[in-house]
Design an enzyme around this catalytic site. Structure first.
Site, PDB file in Angstrom:
ATOM      1  N   ILE A  40       0.822  -1.220   0.000  1.00  0.00           N
ATOM      2  CA  ILE A  40       0.000   0.000   0.000  1.00  0.00           C
ATOM      3  C   ILE A  40       0.857   1.273   0.000  1.00  0.00           C
ATOM      4  O   ILE A  40       0.358   2.353  -0.247  1.00  0.00           O
ATOM      5  CB  ILE A  40      -1.005   0.027   1.184  1.00  0.00           C
ATOM      6  CG1 ILE A  40      -0.285  -0.014   2.542  1.00  0.00           C
ATOM      7  CG2 ILE A  40      -2.010  -1.102   1.065  1.00  0.00           C
ATOM      8  CD1 ILE A  40      -1.202   0.229   3.725  1.00  0.00           C
ATOM      9  N   TYR A 128       6.253   9.275  17.836  1.00  0.00           N
ATOM     10  CA  TYR A 128       4.887   8.968  17.375  1.00  0.00           C
ATOM     11  C   TYR A 128       4.100  10.270  17.177  1.00  0.00           C
ATOM     12  O   TYR A 128       3.535  10.514  16.106  1.00  0.00           O
ATOM     13  CB  TYR A 128       4.203   8.053  18.395  1.00  0.00           C
ATOM     14  CG  TYR A 128       2.721   7.838  18.163  1.00  0.00           C
ATOM     15  CD1 TYR A 128       2.259   7.128  17.055  1.00  0.00           C
ATOM     16  CD2 TYR A 128       1.771   8.340  19.058  1.00  0.00           C
ATOM     17  CE1 TYR A 128       0.895   6.933  16.846  1.00  0.00           C
ATOM     18  CE2 TYR A 128       0.415   8.142  18.866  1.00  0.00           C
ATOM     19  CZ  TYR A 128      -0.026   7.440  17.765  1.00  0.00           C
ATOM     20  OH  TYR A 128      -1.372   7.243  17.570  1.00  0.00           O
ATOM     21  N   TRP A 154      -6.556   6.872  23.515  1.00  0.00           N
ATOM     22  CA  TRP A 154      -6.796   5.779  24.467  1.00  0.00           C
ATOM     23  C   TRP A 154      -7.930   4.832  24.001  1.00  0.00           C
ATOM     24  O   TRP A 154      -8.919   4.615  24.705  1.00  0.00           O
ATOM     25  CB  TRP A 154      -7.155   6.364  25.846  1.00  0.00           C
ATOM     26  CG  TRP A 154      -6.081   7.131  26.527  1.00  0.00           C
ATOM     27  CD1 TRP A 154      -5.077   7.862  25.950  1.00  0.00           C
ATOM     28  CD2 TRP A 154      -5.903   7.290  27.952  1.00  0.00           C
ATOM     29  NE1 TRP A 154      -4.302   8.454  26.929  1.00  0.00           N
ATOM     30  CE2 TRP A 154      -4.794   8.121  28.160  1.00  0.00           C
ATOM     31  CE3 TRP A 154      -6.600   6.808  29.065  1.00  0.00           C
ATOM     32  CZ2 TRP A 154      -4.340   8.480  29.420  1.00  0.00           C
ATOM     33  CZ3 TRP A 154      -6.150   7.181  30.327  1.00  0.00           C
ATOM     34  CH2 TRP A 154      -5.035   7.996  30.495  1.00  0.00           C
TER      35      TRP A 154
END
Ligand SMILES: NC(=O)c1ccc[n+]([C@@H]2O[C@H](COP(=O)([O-])OP(=O)(O)OC[C@H]3O[C@@H](n4cnc5c(N)ncnc54)[C@H](OP(=O)(O)O)[C@@H]3O)[C@@H](O)[C@H]2O)c1
Length: 285
Positions: A40, A128, A154
């Site tokens: 991809i 991140y 979360w």
């Protein structure tokens, strides 16, 4: 008929929840694209697929989500979290296709004394968070009129390993747990997030949206509540982040404000406690 493409929809925690919701919607049909369908990240492969399928809306749930591993894999995380959305944007730029992209509370440093609104200045302190923010910026720059950025946090839900499922498993096995109590965030049910993002997609809303369940919790609060909801007997002790060292720096307070979302939905956003109870019932934790 709305043609929907969910990138990561066959395997992801959120992707699968979105696909499930879309299947139940009248006049929406859904396809998924992921690792097992080909490379991809090859722009030509991706372009061919998108041109062939002609989606009206793309949900991109593909991401490098291993927060600690990302610290030692900056280039790889950037490829998935920023280069990939850039490739999607370049392909759909001259079409009517709308993109729903997901980002994170980790774009903030967590030093605020109130919940974060969409316009607050990001300042990520992890790889991140940095790579996810790069993805946001590229999309808002390349296709501002065709993209909805859903910042979330979360996540828990039925389709893949997540904090609540793991905590309940360990609690059942050992009867004792230590959980971090000095990181505060916005626990979010994937089924609710799927619903919110689909509603935003249906109206092709643009810009940044904080799409989480309402209210706030520490990991300790969340674990304690989930264990009770699942009827598990377990002694649970609050600890500090210093007692539980991790490679990536986490924001100490990254609660996302849901006022803009509530205004759009025309109703109060479901509090995380209610969502955990639903999850515990549906999943038989
Ligand atoms: N989980 C959370 O608590 C959380 C918090 C804040 C924001 N978010 C954001 O929410 C979105 C969805 O997260 P999630 O928890 O549903 O993620 P997830 O369960 O980790 O799923 C990520 C998806 O990306 C695919 N993917 C990752 N690396 C790939 C690669 N190299 N090649 C092909 N596919 C790859 C995965 O495929 P495979 O299954 O084949 O690996 C999977 O389908 C992400 O944008 C994430 O940043 C999540």
């Amino acid at each position: 008929m709305q043609n929907i493409l969910v990138l990561g929809g066959a395997t992801g925690l959120l992707g699968q929840a979105i696909v499930e919701k879309i299947i139940s919607k009248k006049n929406w049909q859904v396809k998924t694209l992921g690792r097992t369908d080909g490379n991809i990240f090859d722009p030509q492969f991706l372009e061919k697929f998108i041109i062939r399928e002609k989606p009206d809306i793309i949900f991109n749930t593909v991401a490098w989500t291993q927060v600690d591993d990302a610290e030692e894999h900056y280039a790889e995380a950037l490829k998935v979290n920023a280069d990939f959305p850039e490739a999607i944007a370049k392909i759909i730029k001259k079409s009517d296709c709308h993109l729903i992209h997901f980002s994170t509370d980790f774009v903030f440093d967590g030093h605020s004394n109130r919940s974060y609104v969409e316009d607050d200045k990001p300042n990520p302190e992890s790889v991140y968070g940095t790579t996810k923010l790069a993805g946001e910026k590229i999309l808002l720059n390349l296709i501002p009129e065709q993209v909805t950025i859903c910042r979330t946090a979360w996540l828990f839900g039925p389709h893949r390993k997540n904090f609540i499922a793991t905590i309940c498993q360990v609690a059942r096995k050992s009867g004792k747990l230590k959980v971090v109590a000095d990181q505060i965030g916005s626990p979010t049910y994937t089924k609710d997030l799927a619903e919110y993002s689909i509603q935003l997609a249906a109206e092709k809303k643009t810009g940044i949206w904080h799409t989480v369940n309402s209210d706030q919790a520490s990991w300790y609060d969340l674990a304690s509540f989930a264990i009770k909801a699942a009827n598990i007997e377990c002694e649970i002790t609050p600890i500090t982040s210093a007692d539980w060292p991790q490679k990536a720096k986490r924001p100490p307070f990254s609660v996302l404000n849901t006022a803009k979302l509530a205004d759009f939905l025309g109703q109060k956003v479901r509090p995380w406690q209610e969502a955990v109870e639903l999850y515990a019932k549906e999943k038989s934790l």
